[in-house]
Design a protein around this motif. Sequence first.
Motif, mmCIF file in Angstrom:
data_model
loop_
_atom_site.group_PDB
_atom_site.id
_atom_site.type_symbol
_atom_site.label_atom_id
_atom_site.label_comp_id
_atom_site.label_asym_id
_atom_site.label_seq_id
_atom_site.Cartn_x
_atom_site.Cartn_y
_atom_site.Cartn_z
ATOM 1 N N ALA A 1 0.814 -1.216 0.000
ATOM 2 C CA ALA A 1 0.000 0.000 0.000
ATOM 3 C C ALA A 1 0.850 1.270 0.000
ATOM 4 O O ALA A 1 0.372 2.342 -0.381
ATOM 5 C CB ALA A 1 -0.943 0.003 1.195
ATOM 6 N N LYS A 2 2.114 1.162 0.400
ATOM 7 C CA LYS A 2 2.997 2.332 0.435
ATOM 8 C C LYS A 2 3.735 2.555 -0.881
ATOM 9 O O LYS A 2 4.389 3.568 -1.055
ATOM 10 C CB LYS A 2 4.003 2.177 1.575
ATOM 11 C CG LYS A 2 3.341 2.192 2.935
ATOM 12 C CD LYS A 2 4.332 1.983 4.042
ATOM 13 C CE LYS A 2 3.606 1.929 5.376
ATOM 14 N NZ LYS A 2 4.489 1.554 6.469
ATOM 15 N N SER A 3 3.620 1.614 -1.826
ATOM 16 C CA SER A 3 4.285 1.782 -3.121
ATOM 17 C C SER A 3 3.501 2.779 -3.971
ATOM 18 O O SER A 3 2.316 3.010 -3.748
ATOM 19 C CB SER A 3 4.437 0.434 -3.822
ATOM 20 O OG SER A 3 3.204 -0.015 -4.310
ATOM 21 N N PRO A 4 4.168 3.384 -4.973
ATOM 22 C CA PRO A 4 3.494 4.384 -5.806
ATOM 23 C C PRO A 4 2.240 3.840 -6.500
ATOM 24 O O PRO A 4 2.194 2.681 -6.902
ATOM 25 C CB PRO A 4 4.561 4.756 -6.842
ATOM 26 C CG PRO A 4 5.863 4.403 -6.201
ATOM 27 C CD PRO A 4 5.572 3.212 -5.328
ATOM 28 N N VAL A 5 1.249 4.720 -6.656
ATOM 29 C CA VAL A 5 0.000 4.375 -7.338
ATOM 30 C C VAL A 5 0.189 4.580 -8.839
ATOM 31 O O VAL A 5 0.631 5.638 -9.279
ATOM 32 C CB VAL A 5 -1.173 5.230 -6.814
ATOM 33 C CG1 VAL A 5 -2.433 4.990 -7.638
ATOM 34 C CG2 VAL A 5 -1.424 4.940 -5.342
ATOM 35 N N VAL A 6 -0.156 3.553 -9.612
ATOM 36 C CA VAL A 6 -0.028 3.576 -11.066
ATOM 37 C C VAL A 6 -1.312 4.107 -11.701
ATOM 38 O O VAL A 6 -1.275 4.855 -12.675
ATOM 39 C CB VAL A 6 0.266 2.153 -11.591
ATOM 40 C CG1 VAL A 6 0.291 2.110 -13.100
ATOM 41 C CG2 VAL A 6 1.548 1.630 -11.007
ATOM 42 N N ALA A 7 -2.454 3.711 -11.148
ATOM 43 C CA ALA A 7 -3.761 4.104 -11.685
ATOM 44 C C ALA A 7 -4.816 3.834 -10.622
ATOM 45 O O ALA A 7 -4.553 3.156 -9.626
ATOM 46 C CB ALA A 7 -4.075 3.313 -12.951
ATOM 47 N N ALA A 8 -6.006 4.362 -10.856
ATOM 48 C CA ALA A 8 -7.152 4.092 -9.991
ATOM 49 C C ALA A 8 -8.250 3.492 -10.859
ATOM 50 O O ALA A 8 -8.479 3.940 -11.985
ATOM 51 C CB ALA A 8 -7.635 5.374 -9.325
ATOM 52 N N LEU A 9 -8.891 2.445 -10.336
ATOM 53 C CA LEU A 9 -9.982 1.791 -11.065
ATOM 54 C C LEU A 9 -11.297 2.101 -10.368
ATOM 55 O O LEU A 9 -11.428 1.929 -9.150
ATOM 56 C CB LEU A 9 -9.757 0.282 -11.122
ATOM 57 C CG LEU A 9 -8.471 -0.204 -11.793
ATOM 58 C CD1 LEU A 9 -8.434 -1.733 -11.804
ATOM 59 C CD2 LEU A 9 -8.333 0.357 -13.185
ATOM 60 N N GLU A 10 -12.272 2.528 -11.158
ATOM 61 C CA GLU A 10 -13.590 2.878 -10.634
ATOM 62 C C GLU A 10 -14.419 1.628 -10.365
ATOM 63 O O GLU A 10 -14.136 0.554 -10.905
ATOM 64 C CB GLU A 10 -14.321 3.769 -11.631
ATOM 65 C CG GLU A 10 -13.672 5.113 -11.824
ATOM 66 C CD GLU A 10 -14.419 5.990 -12.799
ATOM 67 O OE1 GLU A 10 -15.370 5.507 -13.461
ATOM 68 O OE2 GLU A 10 -14.064 7.174 -12.904
ATOM 69 N N PRO A 11 -15.477 1.757 -9.573
ATOM 70 C CA PRO A 11 -16.384 0.625 -9.344
ATOM 71 C C PRO A 11 -16.927 0.075 -10.665
ATOM 72 O O PRO A 11 -17.136 0.828 -11.626
ATOM 73 C CB PRO A 11 -17.511 1.238 -8.504
ATOM 74 C CG PRO A 11 -16.859 2.383 -7.791
ATOM 75 C CD PRO A 11 -15.855 2.932 -8.778
ATOM 76 N N ASP A 12 -17.111 -1.227 -10.725
ATOM 77 C CA ASP A 12 -17.662 -1.954 -11.878
ATOM 78 C C ASP A 12 -16.679 -2.123 -13.034
ATOM 79 O O ASP A 12 -17.055 -2.687 -14.063
ATOM 80 C CB ASP A 12 -18.964 -1.338 -12.392
ATOM 81 C CG ASP A 12 -20.077 -1.434 -11.369
ATOM 82 O OD1 ASP A 12 -20.094 -2.418 -10.608
ATOM 83 O OD2 ASP A 12 -20.920 -0.525 -11.317
ATOM 84 N N VAL A 13 -15.444 -1.675 -12.894
ATOM 85 C CA VAL A 13 -14.444 -1.909 -13.933
ATOM 86 C C VAL A 13 -14.057 -3.386 -13.903
ATOM 87 O O VAL A 13 -13.875 -3.974 -12.837
ATOM 88 C CB VAL A 13 -13.193 -1.019 -13.727
ATOM 89 C CG1 VAL A 13 -12.017 -1.504 -14.568
ATOM 90 C CG2 VAL A 13 -13.521 0.425 -14.048
ATOM 91 N N VAL A 14 -13.962 -3.994 -15.090
ATOM 92 C CA VAL A 14 -13.497 -5.370 -15.204
ATOM 93 C C VAL A 14 -12.019 -5.327 -15.573
ATOM 94 O O VAL A 14 -11.624 -4.598 -16.476
ATOM 95 C CB VAL A 14 -14.298 -6.146 -16.281
ATOM 96 C CG1 VAL A 14 -13.690 -7.513 -16.524
ATOM 97 C CG2 VAL A 14 -15.758 -6.277 -15.853
ATOM 98 N N ALA A 15 -11.210 -6.093 -14.834
ATOM 99 C CA ALA A 15 -9.766 -6.124 -15.062
ATOM 100 C C ALA A 15 -9.293 -7.559 -15.237
ATOM 101 O O ALA A 15 -9.877 -8.489 -14.680
ATOM 102 C CB ALA A 15 -9.037 -5.469 -13.886
ATOM 103 N N ARG A 16 -8.239 -7.744 -16.003
ATOM 104 C CA ARG A 16 -7.622 -9.059 -16.206
ATOM 105 C C ARG A 16 -6.812 -9.412 -14.972
ATOM 106 O O ARG A 16 -6.052 -8.597 -14.461
ATOM 107 C CB ARG A 16 -6.738 -8.992 -17.446
ATOM 108 C CG ARG A 16 -6.199 -10.296 -17.900
ATOM 109 C CD ARG A 16 -7.215 -10.921 -18.871
ATOM 110 N NE ARG A 16 -6.685 -12.093 -19.502
ATOM 111 C CZ ARG A 16 -6.213 -12.138 -20.730
ATOM 112 N NH1 ARG A 16 -6.192 -11.063 -21.478
ATOM 113 N NH2 ARG A 16 -5.765 -13.256 -21.223
ATOM 114 N N LEU A 17 -6.986 -10.638 -14.494
ATOM 115 C CA LEU A 17 -6.323 -11.092 -13.280
ATOM 116 C C LEU A 17 -4.988 -11.743 -13.614
ATOM 117 O O LEU A 17 -4.911 -12.590 -14.500
ATOM 118 C CB LEU A 17 -7.232 -12.092 -12.551
ATOM 119 C CG LEU A 17 -6.742 -12.655 -11.230
ATOM 120 C CD1 LEU A 17 -6.616 -11.555 -10.190
ATOM 121 C CD2 LEU A 17 -7.709 -13.730 -10.743
#
Length: 164
Positions: free
Chosen positions: A114-130
């Motif tokens: 959680a302390k590492s840099p943030v690359v992006a933010a994903l909104e609710p209902d976004v589908v992402a590849r696992l």
Amino acid sequence: MLTRVLAVVLAFGVVAPVAHAVEKGQVTNLPLPRFVSLKAAEGNVRRGPSLTHRIDWVFTRRDMPLEITAEHGHWRRVQDREGQGGWVHYSLLSGVRTVIVGEEMINLHQRPDAKSPVVAALEPDVVARLGKCEPDWCQLRSGGYKGWASKENLWGVARDELRD
């Protein structure tokens, strides 16, 4: 993964838990329940495992994660994150794993920390590849971004699931 625990009586009456094999599908011999994704842009969801059963509704989101809970011939009983489901022909499903973001926005981090840099933010209902999964974090790809997210607000991966 779902694991059943049985009690075994050892010598001198001592009871010890023993992990039992995960339930397997009668058709594929794969674990039940398990997660898959919707391969097609549309998938009819039927009341029973055949074309003669009524269509209750249609899934209309390609790559949506689904959970298989039963198998019968070429049919799989599935449910979505809201518990809605029914029987879908296996040709509409893919073993490609995806997850869907829950009710809160999540951050993708460079590392599973959680302390590492943030690359992006994903909104609710976004589908992402696992991708890979550690005990509390999974690697995700979405919208050209790749990073690590906490499992807490994801549906489509078991809380204790590990992936390489």
